[in-house]
Enzyme design. Structure first.
Site, PDB file in Angstrom:
ATOM      1  N   THR A 269       2.949  -8.187  -0.828  1.00  0.00           N
ATOM      2  CA  THR A 269       2.992  -8.123   0.636  1.00  0.00           C
ATOM      3  C   THR A 269       2.627  -9.477   1.217  1.00  0.00           C
ATOM      4  O   THR A 269       1.699 -10.135   0.738  1.00  0.00           O
ATOM      5  CB  THR A 269       2.059  -7.061   1.247  1.00  0.00           C
ATOM      6  OG1 THR A 269       1.961  -7.293   2.657  1.00  0.00           O
ATOM      7  CG2 THR A 269       0.659  -7.070   0.673  1.00  0.00           C
ATOM      8  N   ILE A 270       3.360  -9.857   2.239  1.00  0.00           N
ATOM      9  CA  ILE A 270       3.001 -11.115   2.912  1.00  0.00           C
ATOM     10  C   ILE A 270       1.654 -10.947   3.610  1.00  0.00           C
ATOM     11  O   ILE A 270       0.983 -11.918   3.913  1.00  0.00           O
ATOM     12  CB  ILE A 270       4.063 -11.578   3.933  1.00  0.00           C
ATOM     13  CG1 ILE A 270       4.227 -10.563   5.078  1.00  0.00           C
ATOM     14  CG2 ILE A 270       5.384 -11.865   3.257  1.00  0.00           C
ATOM     15  CD1 ILE A 270       4.931 -11.136   6.302  1.00  0.00           C
ATOM     16  N   ASP A 271       1.238  -9.678   3.869  1.00  0.00           N
ATOM     17  CA  ASP A 271       0.012  -9.439   4.645  1.00  0.00           C
ATOM     18  C   ASP A 271      -1.274  -9.701   3.847  1.00  0.00           C
ATOM     19  O   ASP A 271      -2.349  -9.839   4.438  1.00  0.00           O
ATOM     20  CB  ASP A 271      -0.026  -7.979   5.141  1.00  0.00           C
ATOM     21  CG  ASP A 271       1.171  -7.618   6.007  1.00  0.00           C
ATOM     22  OD1 ASP A 271       1.846  -8.538   6.501  1.00  0.00           O
ATOM     23  OD2 ASP A 271       1.434  -6.413   6.185  1.00  0.00           O
TER      24      ASP A 271
ATOM     25  N   HIS B 292      10.239 -11.976  11.562  1.00  0.00           N
ATOM     26  CA  HIS B 292      10.698 -11.884  10.175  1.00  0.00           C
ATOM     27  C   HIS B 292      11.007 -13.223   9.527  1.00  0.00           C
ATOM     28  O   HIS B 292      11.248 -13.263   8.315  1.00  0.00           O
ATOM     29  CB  HIS B 292      11.900 -10.936  10.102  1.00  0.00           C
ATOM     30  CG  HIS B 292      11.531  -9.523  10.446  1.00  0.00           C
ATOM     31  ND1 HIS B 292      11.428  -9.095  11.750  1.00  0.00           N
ATOM     32  CD2 HIS B 292      11.174  -8.472   9.674  1.00  0.00           C
ATOM     33  CE1 HIS B 292      11.048  -7.823  11.764  1.00  0.00           C
ATOM     34  NE2 HIS B 292      10.884  -7.423  10.523  1.00  0.00           N
TER      35      HIS B 292
ATOM     36  N   GLU C 135       0.815  -1.233   0.000  1.00  0.00           N
ATOM     37  CA  GLU C 135       0.000   0.000   0.000  1.00  0.00           C
ATOM     38  C   GLU C 135       0.844   1.278   0.000  1.00  0.00           C
ATOM     39  O   GLU C 135       0.471   2.268  -0.630  1.00  0.00           O
ATOM     40  CB  GLU C 135      -0.967   0.008   1.196  1.00  0.00           C
ATOM     41  CG  GLU C 135      -0.321  -0.443   2.486  1.00  0.00           C
ATOM     42  CD  GLU C 135      -0.955   0.159   3.744  1.00  0.00           C
ATOM     43  OE1 GLU C 135      -1.787   1.051   3.648  1.00  0.00           O
ATOM     44  OE2 GLU C 135      -0.544  -0.278   4.837  1.00  0.00           O
TER      45      GLU C 135
ATOM     46  N   ARG D 123       2.989 -20.462  27.010  1.00  0.00           N
ATOM     47  CA  ARG D 123       4.244 -20.024  26.392  1.00  0.00           C
ATOM     48  C   ARG D 123       3.947 -19.252  25.111  1.00  0.00           C
ATOM     49  O   ARG D 123       2.902 -19.428  24.503  1.00  0.00           O
ATOM     50  CB  ARG D 123       5.114 -21.234  26.033  1.00  0.00           C
ATOM     51  CG  ARG D 123       5.638 -22.002  27.238  1.00  0.00           C
ATOM     52  CD  ARG D 123       6.776 -21.252  27.908  1.00  0.00           C
ATOM     53  NE  ARG D 123       7.449 -22.061  28.899  1.00  0.00           N
ATOM     54  CZ  ARG D 123       7.094 -22.183  30.168  1.00  0.00           C
ATOM     55  NH1 ARG D 123       6.027 -21.536  30.620  1.00  0.00           N
ATOM     56  NH2 ARG D 123       7.783 -22.939  31.002  1.00  0.00           N
TER      57      ARG D 123
HETATM   58  O1  F6P Z   1       4.023  -5.344   5.736  1.00  0.00           O
HETATM   59  C1  F6P Z   1       4.818  -6.444   5.947  1.00  0.00           C
HETATM   60  C2  F6P Z   1       5.252  -6.542   7.366  1.00  0.00           C
HETATM   61  O2  F6P Z   1       6.021  -7.712   7.479  1.00  0.00           O
HETATM   62  C3  F6P Z   1       4.145  -6.491   8.413  1.00  0.00           C
HETATM   63  O3  F6P Z   1       3.484  -7.729   8.530  1.00  0.00           O
HETATM   64  C4  F6P Z   1       4.913  -6.068   9.629  1.00  0.00           C
HETATM   65  O4  F6P Z   1       4.104  -5.394  10.562  1.00  0.00           O
HETATM   66  C5  F6P Z   1       5.929  -5.136   9.081  1.00  0.00           C
HETATM   67  O5  F6P Z   1       6.103  -5.466   7.730  1.00  0.00           O
HETATM   68  C6  F6P Z   1       7.273  -5.223   9.780  1.00  0.00           C
HETATM   69  O6  F6P Z   1       8.104  -4.249   9.268  1.00  0.00           O
HETATM   70  P1  F6P Z   1       9.685  -4.151   9.491  1.00  0.00           P
HETATM   71  O7  F6P Z   1      10.324  -4.945   8.403  1.00  0.00           O
HETATM   72  O8  F6P Z   1       9.963  -2.707   9.336  1.00  0.00           O
HETATM   73  O9  F6P Z   1      10.000  -4.717  10.834  1.00  0.00           O
END
Ligand code: F6P
Length: 347
Positions: A126-128, A277, A103, A271
């Site tokens: 995007t993975i999202d 990442h 986006e 837990r």
């Molecule tokens: O938009 C992809 C994403 O991996 C989100 O799921 C996450 O909130 C964000 O990026 C993390 O960003 P950064 O790489 O800056 O830690």
């Protein structure tokens, strides 16, 4: 007539970026064009950091994670003189640009196209999976596969120790990764920002499950879920208050807060695993490689035809194209019916 086609990757990295770069480059090189990689997203155009992408540079990159041209979250609209420098460097070295991003990156592309008639086409990344106008973005399938495998692994250790396992996954403001990996991994509760179950309801589901004779539970929580209480109070958990150039906070940590609540309220040992990442790293799945490749070829074709201001998209099984502005107008959230599929297995 040969032209110079630029390729840029912006925002968080994502499995499949190199597959798109390869497809754009292969198709454009086959047409006799020059292909140029813009280093580190929009920053590369502000700072004039470009590199040629010939057959040698794109060889062997299809299965590689990350992006060979680098990425950043630089927003030219937030950098002094940023837009003017983007336009000047572009005019000097390029004729068309393929911007691969989510986006934010595509939001910049849409604005540049609208305000400056900038010749850009977009590829949704995007993975999202939260970009509108496309059924799926590439990278999402890989992230869901990684999370599903993690949930499977956590199942066996949860079972052995009679524990509640909270798994925190990414997704920013949408719960796509949580819902899909939670369904695939057989999660007992899934918490997402769009349909926030309360802490009391969550503990109720876990207790119900234990009454049924199950003495372990898996709870998947999306990083953007806010701790929600029956009283109506909501609490967002973030890592730091500072915003990036696109106005995002750094999320993360909700798993820990939720786990403490669950253990305190139910008495079950709990837990937390934060996948972080890991979800974005490494080689893309075959499905993402194929989608990324189809997107890359279609984007190169749009650039060839001079159809700028558009983004390639997946609708059903077909690759189509839609206005960039439409894709970035609003986030694609998880609809109720998808969450209903997940909820059928709660408790
Ligand atoms: O938009 C992809 C994403 O991996 C989100 O799921 C996450 O909130 C964000 O990026 C993390 O960003 P950064 O790489 O800056 O830690």
């Amino acid at each position: 007539m040969p032209v110079r086609v630029g390729v840029l990757t912006g925002g968080g990295d994502c499995p499949g970026l190199n597959a798109v770069i390869r497809a754009v480059a292969r198709r454009s090189l086959d047409r006799g064009h020059d292909v140029v990689g813009v280093r580190a997203g929009w920053r590369g155009l502000i700072e004039d950091q470009l590199e040629p992408l010939g057959p040698r540079e794109i060889s062997g990159i299809l299965p590689r994670g990350g992006t060979i041209i680098g990425t950043s979250r630089t927003n030219p609209y937030k950098v002094e003189d940023g837009v003017r420098r983007v336009l000047a460097n572009f005019a000097q070295h390029l004729d068309a640009l393929v911007a691969i991003g989510g986006e934010d990156t595509l939001g910049v592309a849409a604005l540049l196209y609208e305000e400056e008639q900038f010749p850009v086409v977009g590829v949704p990344k995007t993975i999202d999976n939260d970009l509108s106008g496309t059924d799926y973005t590439f990278g999402f399938d890989t992230a869901v596969s990684i999370c599903t495998e993690a949930i499977d692994r956590l199942h066996t250790t949860a079972e052995s120790h009679n524990r509640v396992m909270v798994v925190e996954v990414m997704g920013r403001h949408t719960g796509w990764i949580a819902v899909m990996s939670g369904i695939a991994g057989g999660a007992d509760v899934i918490l997402i920002p769009e349909h926030p179950l309360t802490v009391e309801e969550t503990c109720g589901e876990i207790e119900k499950r234990h009454r049924r004779g199950k003495d372990f539970s898996i709870v998947v929580v999306s990083e953007g879920y806010k701790l929600t209480y029956a009283s109506g109070e909501q609490r967002e958990v973030t890592q730091e208050a500072a915003l990036d150039q696109f106005g995002h906070v750094r999320l993360g940590g909700i798993g820990e807060s939720l786990a403490r609540e669950i253990e305190h309220r139910t008495g079950f040992e709990t837990r937390v695993t934060v996948l972080g990442h890991v979800q974005r790293g490494g080689t893309p799945t075959a499905r993402d490689r194929v989608l990324a490749t189809r997107f890359g070829l279609a984007a190169a074709d749009l650039a060839q035809e001079g159809r700028f201001g558009r983004m390639v998209a997946l609708r059903g099984n077909a690759i189509v194209d839609i206005p960039l502005a439409e894709a970035v107008a609003e986030l694609k959230t998880v609809p109720e019916d998808w969450y209903d599929v997940a909820k059928a297995f709660f408790g």
